[in-house]
Design a protein around this motif. Sequence first.
Motif: not given
Length: 816
Positions: A722-746
């Motif tokens: 119930x307290x997670x912002x987005x479980x799907x994002x955690x599954x991606x193992x993405x280290x982004x800060x949520x600013x939208x600058x992750x596009x293009x990163x491996x």
Amino acid sequence: MRRSGAPSQGGYRPPAFKVPRPEGAPVLTPRAGPTTNVPSSNPPTPDLKSNEGERHFSAIWCKCSARKHKKWEDDALLIVRAAQRLAILKDTSGKELARGSGLSIPELANLNTGNSITFGGREIEILEEMTGTACDKGIQRDEIVPRDESDAALPFHRPKVISSTVFKPFTVPTRFGTTFQPMGNKENSRISIFNKDSQDALVMPRPPFDFKRQCDEIVDVVVDPHLSKHLRPHQRQGVSFLYRCIMGFQDPTCHGAILADEMGLGKTLQTISLIWTLMKQGPFAGKPVIKRTLILAPSSLVKNWEGEFQKWLGRERIETFAVDGSNRVHEAFKRARLPVLIMSYEMFNKSFEDIQRFLQFDLIVCDEGHRLKNDKIKASTFLAQVDCDRRIVLTGTPIQNDLKEFYAIMCVVNPNVVGTSKTFTSKFEDPIVKSKQPEATEEQRQIGQSALEVLTDLTNRFILRRTQDIISKYLPSKTEFVLFCRPSAIQIRMYQNALHSLGSSYLVDSSCVLGSIQKLRKICNHPSMCDIAPELEEDMANLTFEEQGSKLALVSHLLYNLRTLGSEKIVIVSISTQVLDLMGELCTHYDYPFLRLDGSTSTNQRQVVVNRFNDRLGKDFVLLLSSKAGGTGLNLIGASRILLYDMDWNPAHDIQAMARVWRDGQKRPVLVYRLATSGTIEEKIFQRQITKQGLGGGLMDGKSTQFHFSQTDLKDLFSFQPNVDCETHELLDCDCDGSGNNVGSEPRVKSEVELRDCQIGEAIDPTTIDDKGIKGLLQWQHLLPPIGLLGDQALADIPVISYALKNEFNQTIASA
């Protein structure tokens, strides 16, 4: 946020602003046509035995209507007695059709060639005046002569009648206003009716050299330039492919085809172009290939097909008969030369015996052909009995779940092309499915890949599949949002109670799984949809109706912002009629004009609703759409935004629904919103969708897969965070800060031991999945409000959004 009153005690009952379910759009009644048969208060009784001053005319008649282009019914004889103010209309056999008395004497006396008169509910146009002899013999054009002035005089002067009518030579209507000149002549019958050497001419391929020909005289088949000038390059290729399949040029043993283009690529126009071409031309001595076509479609698309024929060909070129509430199928039996019959699958099933007895077809078209994915249903069984080899199936999603469904669709167009059902299962389905399982050996993978290649080679002969990438340059930009909302306090309480009552019984008794899933989905949609009332603290009981459900709060804010910003319309789609009821109550409460289209909307009213919503000057702001009843085939370009309130397990259904707005004819940038409650079963559904798209792209992409729920899968399915912002994002193992600058990163490469299960199915490495699956989400913008800016004013200041995934299509072209 609190714009509505406090809810009833408990917070789970229907809102105070609940109103009766809105009725459908009003029926548009045609205006009455002009009439001249207005009787006087005391009309004189005509002397029917007296023929003094009687005149006879050959004429044509139709029922009174306000339409510009009249639909004339038949030839007729008009008898006029001006002195008695009487007019009588008879058919060619002498049977009286209508009688008008008390008519205007000057109007009757001055009737002449080309004049019109209306009485008895019929509109009559004068062709020519007849002699009494011609009248006695019936209407025979060869014997019609003008009436001489020496005949019985009338009390009023009338102009002299023209002795004869001069007709212009007949010209094919499609040649008006084009650079194509008529090429056919008696001296050289092998020349096609349209110039094949003209610029932009679309010429169909000639029969192969070894093809069994009906005759030695081969004529080039050229698509009518009236249609070909509207075809885009991919549509020209599609028409040519369908022509080769239907004629048997691809494979002499097969005369069927599957056009599996994605939604919005113009499958309807390609099909109409082929039908019109085959009805008028043929490669063997120019003889037409087909005379009558049957088009089967969902009931919501029957009128749409009729409208498309009128749009591209007009009423003058071709006659269509759409079976609906006003037109019965038995009326079609009376029309011997009816070229195109359009009906729903349900009407086809109901009238199959009569259709078999009275009608014969040369071509059958099945729109939204994925409805035939089960070969045991009535429609598939009846189609197998129809004596017609030429068949076309149109579908944007040929493979939805497994290869067995794909086999059923193939059997509709080309029965047994890949063998019987048992042969297909043993030779293709089983090896391919086994090769895709996590525990498959290397030998099984090789056998499965070999079977897949053979099957692909067989089906490529009669299946054509193109994606929306080839049409994106013609469309405005599209931005897709997946919006995650944290559940409200009431939803958390009810969700936890539901999981507690379920316990681990689903591991022992699988029959309770489906019911539990439905219950959890209702809680995510809104607590009021559940029958069981939770015990709530005072702070929860005081929440407004929108605050009780996070997704409802998001929709309420979105509609308010959108209504404030301007005149854009929005379509709200749901798989549940309860959700549509809830949306209707919300729109009624805030005075948002809306329309609704679901399974209860009659066939006649569906196209009326669509036309009214697409009206640029219309006042309707929201269209509530059932994904089952209207998620396929409809053209809803009147809206530039579409919202999917809940997601379907089958991603094809959601893709079909989203394609209703972003398609040919759309002028505005399109925004798509998909909602999911974070940490709940709705996120699991979304994860399964993208996994299925990535790994189960199907035969069209050269791969296929089969998913099964294991006990591990079910445990994860009923987990709750119930307290997670987005479980799907955690599954991606993405280290982004949520600013939208992750596009293009491996993505971060992890060892095999560190890989996590992607909710449903085998362990998945994001670096190995194609752009349609998990890895594709790494190319989307990851936005964590307020750090990540959503870039959409309609989503401004909505606090219930916990996370967003954003993807933009076609932005470069749109800004050019």
